[in-house]
Scaffold this motif. Structure first.
Motif, PDB file in Angstrom:
ATOM      1  N   ILE A  26       0.775  -1.060   0.173  1.00 43.33           N
ATOM      2  CA  ILE A  26      -0.034  -0.045   0.125  1.00 43.33           C
ATOM      3  C   ILE A  26       0.801   1.288  -0.009  1.00 43.33           C
ATOM      4  O   ILE A  26       0.685   2.112  -0.792  1.00 43.33           O
ATOM      5  CB  ILE A  26      -1.187   0.012   1.132  1.00 43.33           C
ATOM      6  N   PRO A  27       1.686   1.364   0.840  1.00 42.63           N
ATOM      7  CA  PRO A  27       2.690   2.570   0.746  1.00 42.63           C
ATOM      8  C   PRO A  27       3.445   2.761  -0.669  1.00 42.63           C
ATOM      9  O   PRO A  27       3.297   3.903  -1.103  1.00 42.63           O
ATOM     10  CB  PRO A  27       3.747   2.548   1.988  1.00 42.63           C
ATOM     11  N   GLN A  53       0.746   4.003  -2.791  1.00 45.07           N
ATOM     12  CA  GLN A  53       0.319   5.474  -2.571  1.00 45.07           C
ATOM     13  C   GLN A  53       1.395   6.333  -2.903  1.00 45.07           C
ATOM     14  O   GLN A  53       0.782   7.568  -3.501  1.00 45.07           O
ATOM     15  CB  GLN A  53       0.196   5.516  -1.035  1.00 45.07           C
ATOM     16  N   ARG A  54       2.556   6.086  -3.046  1.00 45.70           N
ATOM     17  CA  ARG A  54       3.571   6.945  -3.342  1.00 45.70           C
ATOM     18  C   ARG A  54       3.643   7.332  -4.864  1.00 45.70           C
ATOM     19  O   ARG A  54       3.792   8.383  -5.309  1.00 45.70           O
ATOM     20  CB  ARG A  54       4.972   6.507  -2.784  1.00 45.70           C
ATOM     21  N   ALA A 101       0.619   9.630  -6.078  1.00 42.08           N
ATOM     22  CA  ALA A 101       0.919  11.099  -5.831  1.00 42.08           C
ATOM     23  C   ALA A 101       1.450  11.465  -6.939  1.00 42.08           C
ATOM     24  O   ALA A 101       1.521  12.710  -7.392  1.00 42.08           O
ATOM     25  CB  ALA A 101       1.746  11.231  -4.610  1.00 42.08           C
ATOM     26  N   ASP A 102       2.003  10.766  -7.895  1.00 39.95           N
ATOM     27  CA  ASP A 102       2.776  11.350  -9.146  1.00 39.95           C
ATOM     28  C   ASP A 102       2.182  10.984 -10.423  1.00 39.95           C
ATOM     29  O   ASP A 102       2.913  11.471 -11.403  1.00 39.95           O
ATOM     30  CB  ASP A 102       4.306  10.778  -9.112  1.00 39.95           C
ATOM     31  N   ARG A 143      -9.219   0.568   6.670  1.00 42.56           N
ATOM     32  CA  ARG A 143      -8.958   1.566   7.344  1.00 42.56           C
ATOM     33  C   ARG A 143      -9.863   2.695   7.141  1.00 42.56           C
ATOM     34  O   ARG A 143      -9.921   3.530   8.184  1.00 42.56           O
ATOM     35  CB  ARG A 143      -7.781   1.971   6.593  1.00 42.56           C
ATOM     36  N   ARG A 172      -6.335   7.046  14.133  1.00 46.86           N
ATOM     37  CA  ARG A 172      -5.264   7.103  13.328  1.00 46.86           C
ATOM     38  C   ARG A 172      -5.133   6.422  12.058  1.00 46.86           C
ATOM     39  O   ARG A 172      -4.764   6.508  11.220  1.00 46.86           O
ATOM     40  CB  ARG A 172      -4.023   6.838  14.284  1.00 46.86           C
ATOM     41  N   ALA A 212      -6.965   8.242   9.486  1.00 44.93           N
ATOM     42  CA  ALA A 212      -6.005   9.122   8.966  1.00 44.93           C
ATOM     43  C   ALA A 212      -5.569   8.403   7.885  1.00 44.93           C
ATOM     44  O   ALA A 212      -5.137   9.153   6.806  1.00 44.93           O
ATOM     45  CB  ALA A 212      -5.445   9.715  10.274  1.00 44.93           C
ATOM     46  N   GLN A 213      -4.905   7.260   8.081  1.00 47.88           N
ATOM     47  CA  GLN A 213      -4.399   6.488   6.951  1.00 47.88           C
ATOM     48  C   GLN A 213      -5.156   6.144   5.867  1.00 47.88           C
ATOM     49  O   GLN A 213      -4.773   6.385   4.863  1.00 47.88           O
ATOM     50  CB  GLN A 213      -3.769   5.097   7.657  1.00 47.88           C
ATOM     51  N   GLY A 214      -6.393   5.538   6.267  1.00 46.55           N
ATOM     52  CA  GLY A 214      -7.060   5.649   5.148  1.00 46.55           C
ATOM     53  C   GLY A 214      -7.658   6.770   4.334  1.00 46.55           C
ATOM     54  O   GLY A 214      -7.958   6.691   3.231  1.00 46.55           O
ATOM     55  N   GLY A 217      -5.839   9.166   3.565  1.00 46.55           N
ATOM     56  CA  GLY A 217      -4.387   9.334   2.352  1.00 46.55           C
ATOM     57  C   GLY A 217      -4.769   8.410   1.600  1.00 46.55           C
ATOM     58  O   GLY A 217      -3.918   8.407   0.284  1.00 46.55           O
ATOM     59  N   LEU A 218      -5.496   7.163   1.617  1.00 44.70           N
ATOM     60  CA  LEU A 218      -5.370   6.249   0.742  1.00 44.70           C
ATOM     61  C   LEU A 218      -6.782   6.133  -0.284  1.00 44.70           C
ATOM     62  O   LEU A 218      -6.831   5.429  -1.229  1.00 44.70           O
ATOM     63  CB  LEU A 218      -5.190   4.825   1.284  1.00 44.70           C
ATOM     64  N   ARG A 225      -6.724  15.230   6.568  1.00 48.28           N
ATOM     65  CA  ARG A 225      -5.949  14.370   5.603  1.00 48.28           C
ATOM     66  C   ARG A 225      -6.924  13.999   4.215  1.00 48.28           C
ATOM     67  O   ARG A 225      -6.360  13.909   3.372  1.00 48.28           O
ATOM     68  CB  ARG A 225      -5.671  12.948   6.349  1.00 48.28           C
ATOM     69  N   ALA A 253      -6.025  14.839   0.187  1.00 51.00           N
ATOM     70  CA  ALA A 253      -5.882  13.895  -0.399  1.00 51.00           C
ATOM     71  C   ALA A 253      -6.787  13.925  -1.796  1.00 51.00           C
ATOM     72  O   ALA A 253      -6.566  13.139  -2.581  1.00 51.00           O
ATOM     73  CB  ALA A 253      -5.863  12.405   0.082  1.00 51.00           C
TER      74      ALA A 253
END
Lengths: 472, 348
Positions: free
Chosen positions: B74-75, B78-79, B82-83, B108, B115, B118-120, B122-123, B148, B152
């Motif tokens: 997932i990270p 997600q990264r 962003a691009d 999430r 918390r 908050a992750q969710g 962003g995703l 957040r 996003a």
């Protein structure tokens, strides 16, 4: 004989008690730090605040740079600050009556042009001689003023600053490119946040790339290595652990971000305090408690800045005795907060902790050690009776290794086995040689404090771009 | 020699154990980081191929992603998200769906712990278009989760939720306000109606933040709302509204009035705005500000004239002989910066 035996026993338990208090508090803070790290990681995982903090609407930050005899490093340091990625930035450099060519170096490097020194004097300072702006970079302001000490220089910068937030740093601090983004986040999350600090690392043995710190290596010199271990322990455990308890009362003078309005409300930095960074935080917290609106002082665990550790015993001794005098000064000035429920966790936990663990315990330890040394040397005490002392010191060493393991798990500061082996040796040096040395310097500081001495003493700078022989 | 006491030996063993652990854990971490890097590189390479329209790799990529733990994948996704934009983003979302990662994102988003929500938040932009979960957290009870979520948002989502975002401009923490500002600017013309209405009717703290957004959105529909705050009692709002005035062409009269405002920050903003609007007819008015008592006004006036071209330079030259020390000094400095005047300081 009975009297000597009693003295021996008392001395032993004083030393063991001092070390045990230190180890027990370290373990307690270690656990708190682990919980806090987990909390922060969970909150921030996958969250970068990228878009928000890349916007020109991001809150303006003014970096305050007090400079006194910094001609070797000032040009490069200010250049690096201006190259930070934060989108809404101002840099105010204060030449605090330097005796060297700090001002000339700034004028040449940034083609400074004098402007009439008109600004609103919100905090009292020594006279300002001239204000300069740079046509090369409009974000730079330079204040040339009479010498008045670091606190006075920071206050002068505060008068000129225009940002909602101000970041106080030392002239020799190297700031990580995204440090300000990380430090601003807690201010956005709560209006009660008045100050934020971050982890500072030592760059005495670092690899550089594109004028930035690339890889940190374990310092080769034991005196610097011991400080690296000490920094890791004090930032990762000593400061982070106070976050959940709400007891943070120190933000390093080398790098901290503050809400400007709060700083001005309390009258800026205290000129007469030798530990002006800690004094300011305690005063901010105290004022907030007295106003009935407790303030938050946050610590962010990510490494945000780098600084050079003293490599000579003499400079280090001066630094440490100054720090100790600063601690005593703050504890004395704000003694009304001690164990006073009105001041919440700062008064009930943090102040007593600093009094007992940071101020009393090392003094008791050295007094006990000297007595024990005399007793053993005189044959009144068999060395085998020193076993509790050995156990206490071994526990303290083990606690330091635990902190390094945590640091490696979370930040991977040192990434080679060679560096870790070197650090392992530094841990022993730190506990067995460096710690007694610092205790002696503290005693020196104590006697200077009792005699009312409050001056700073100079530190020799090498300049960051000058590689030391061991720099890769 | 007497044998060492057991307690001391135990303490020594524990200490040596922690020292050895430090090195051993370090070695293990080095290995696992190396392995993670290698794995990450491979996934990245595969994802890059899929995103570059190599559909043949989509099934393989989805299968690969599904093989790894969501905490690892997932990270990375997600990264990447962003691009990427447009078709690549559509392909990435399809991939997330076929690798069953959307289930983890939803868990999430719906978590009871803030918390994790908050992750969710962003995703959530990795969920398919039109999925209500993408914007649901704008109404979360926790301010940081709302922030957040706003941060996003895709521009299309931000446009659809513009009214809610405008409400967030008066949120309880600054993070929410900044995030809402960013999202509204990101939404562009899609957010104009909601913003214009708020500027016409709103009177809470959020107006200041809304004016900042308006100053970054050149849309004529916002003009009446901005104009409403130009003469208001709050100097901060007047200053921001003055900057916003510069985005439309017929604001010369308003700018002229603000150049003589009582508040120095409003005068400074007006000087900026004159340059931004290219209103050369106001050069003489701006020139008078070179002798203002406030440094920031003088400095902005100087910069404004410098940015105006020949008209501004002429005005600056006139003020080289000004009776006022401040005006002379500022005019000299600006011309020095432009390399257009001779001064003893520069010659030295």
């Amino acid at each position: 004989m009975a009297a000597i035996d009693l003295i021996a026993r008392i001395s032993m338990w004083i030393v063991v008690g001092a070390v045990a208090v230190s180890v027990a508090s370290q373990i307690g803070l270690f656990i708190s730090a682990v919980v806090e790290l987990r909390r922060i990681r969970l909150r921030d995982r996958h969250q970068l605040w990228r878009r928000m903090l890349a916007s020109p609407l991001a809150p303006k930050i003014t970096i305050l740079v007090p400079a006194y005899n910094e001609e070797v490093a000032i040009g490069e340091a200010v250049g690096q600050l201006l190259s930070l990625t934060y989108p809404n930035l101002e840099v105010v450099v204060v030449n605090d009556g330097s005796r060297d060519d700090t001002m000339g170096e700034l004028e040449r490097t940034f083609a400074l042009a004098p402007v009439l020194p008109v600004f609103r004097k919100m905090v009292d300072t020594k006279p300002v001689r001239q204000l300069y702006r740079s046509p090369i970079d409009e974000r730079l302001v330079v204040v040339d003023k009479d010498n008045g000490g670091k606190a006075d220089a920071l206050n002068a910068a505060l008068n000129v600053a225009s940002g909602d937030l101000v970041c106080a740093i030392d002239a020799d601090t190297i700031v990580a490119p995204d440090a300000l983004q990380q430090m601003v986040a807690p201010f956005l999350a709560s209006r009660r946040t008045v100050a934020v600090g971050g982890t500072i690392r030592l760059v005495n043995n670092a690899s550089w790339k594109m004028n930035r710190v690339d890889v940190l290596h374990a310092p080769r010199k034991p005196i610097v290595g011991a400080q690296a271990v000490e920094y890791a322990r004090s930032f990762l455990v000593g400061r982070l652990a106070w976050n959940p308890i709400g007891g943070n009362i120190i933000i390093s003078g080398a790098f901290g971000v503050f809400r400007r309005s709060s700083l001005i409300d309390v009258g800026g930095y205290e000129h007469s305090s030798i530990g002006e960074d800690m004094e300011l935080i305690v005063r901010l917290r105290r004022a907030a408690y007295e106003a009935g609106e407790p303030a938050r002082v946050e610590f962010t665990p990510d490494p945000v800045a780098f600084t050079e550790a003293p490599e000579s015993i003499r400079t280090l001794a001066r630094q440490r005795n100054r720090w100790f005098r600063g601690l005593l000064d703050v504890l004395m000035r704000h003694r009304r907060m001690m164990l006073n429920p009105r001041y919440g966790s700062a008064g009930m936990l943090a102040m007593p902790y600093f009094l007992i663990v940071e101020a009393f315990a090392p003094i008791m330890e050295v007094v006990g050690l000297v007595t024990l040394g005399v007793l053993v040397a005189g044959g009144w005490l068999p060395p085998s009776d020193l076993m509790p002392l050995g156990i206490a010191y071994l526990a303290s060493i083990a606690a330091s290794y635990l902190v390094l393991i945590l640091d490696d798990l979370v930040f991977a500061t040192y990434q080679s086995t060679r560096d870790r082996l070197i650090l392992s040796v530094h841990v022993l040096f730190e506990q067995l040689v460096f710690r007694p040395m610092t205790t002696i310097w503290r005693l020196w500081g104590l006697q200077l404090f009792l005699r009312g001495r409050t001056e700073w003493g100079a530190q020799q700078r090498r300049g960051f771009s000058t590689p030391s022989p061991s720099t890769t | 020699m007497d044998a060492l006491p057991t307690e001391l030996l135990i303490a020594a063993a524990v200490t040596v154990g922690t020292a050895v652990s430090f090195v051993a854990v370090g070695l293990f971490l080095d290995f696992s980081r190396w392995r993670a890097r290698r794995r990450t590189d491979r996934i990245h390479e595969l994802l890059a191929r899929v995103l570059l329209a190599d559909e043949s790799k989509a099934a393989e990529a989805a299968e690969r992603l599904a093989r790894h733990r969501p905490a690892v994948v997932i990270p990375l996704v997600q990264r990447l998200a962003a691009d990427v934009h447009g078709d690549a983003m559509v392909r990435l979302r399809a991939l997330v769906s076929s690798a069953a990662l959307d289930r983890h994102i939803r868990s999430r988003v719906n978590s009871r712990r803030w918390r994790r929500r908050a992750q969710g938040a962003g995703l959530a932009n990795l969920l398919p278009d039109g999925d209500p979960a993408r914007t649901a957290l704008l109404d979360d009870p926790h301010p940081l989760v709302r922030a957040r979520c706003a941060e996003a948002l895709e521009s299309s989502d931000a446009g659809a939720c513009a009214e809610r975002l405008v409400e967030l401009l008066d949120d309880e923490v600054d993070a929410g306000k900044f995030a809402a500002q960013g999202a509204l600017i990101h939404a562009g013309s899609l957010a104009v109606d909601a913003l214009a209405e708020y500027l016409m009717t709103g009177n809470d703290d959020g107006v200041r933040w809304a004016l900042e957004v308006a100053a970054n959105l050149p849309d004529p529909d916002l003009i009446p709302g901005i104009r409403r705050h130009l003469d208001g009692p709050d100097p901060e709002r007047r200053a921001i509204a003055t900057r916003a005035v510069a985005i439309w062409a017929d604001g010369v009269d308003e700018l002229r009035d603000r150049l003589v405002d009582d508040d120095p920050h409003v005068r400074a903003a007006a000087a900026d705005a004159v340059a931004l609007a290219g209103a050369e007819e106001l050069a003489a008015h701006v020139g008078r500000l070179l002798g203002d008592r406030s440094w920031i006004v003088r400095e902005r006036a100087g910069r404004s004239l410098a940015a105006m071209g020949p008209t501004g330079v002429m005005t600056l030259r006139v003020h080289l002989d000004d009776e006022d020390d401040y005006a002379r000094d500022m005019a000299r400095q600006v011309l020095d910066t432009l390399g257009l005047s001779h001064s003893p300081a520069r010659a030295a």
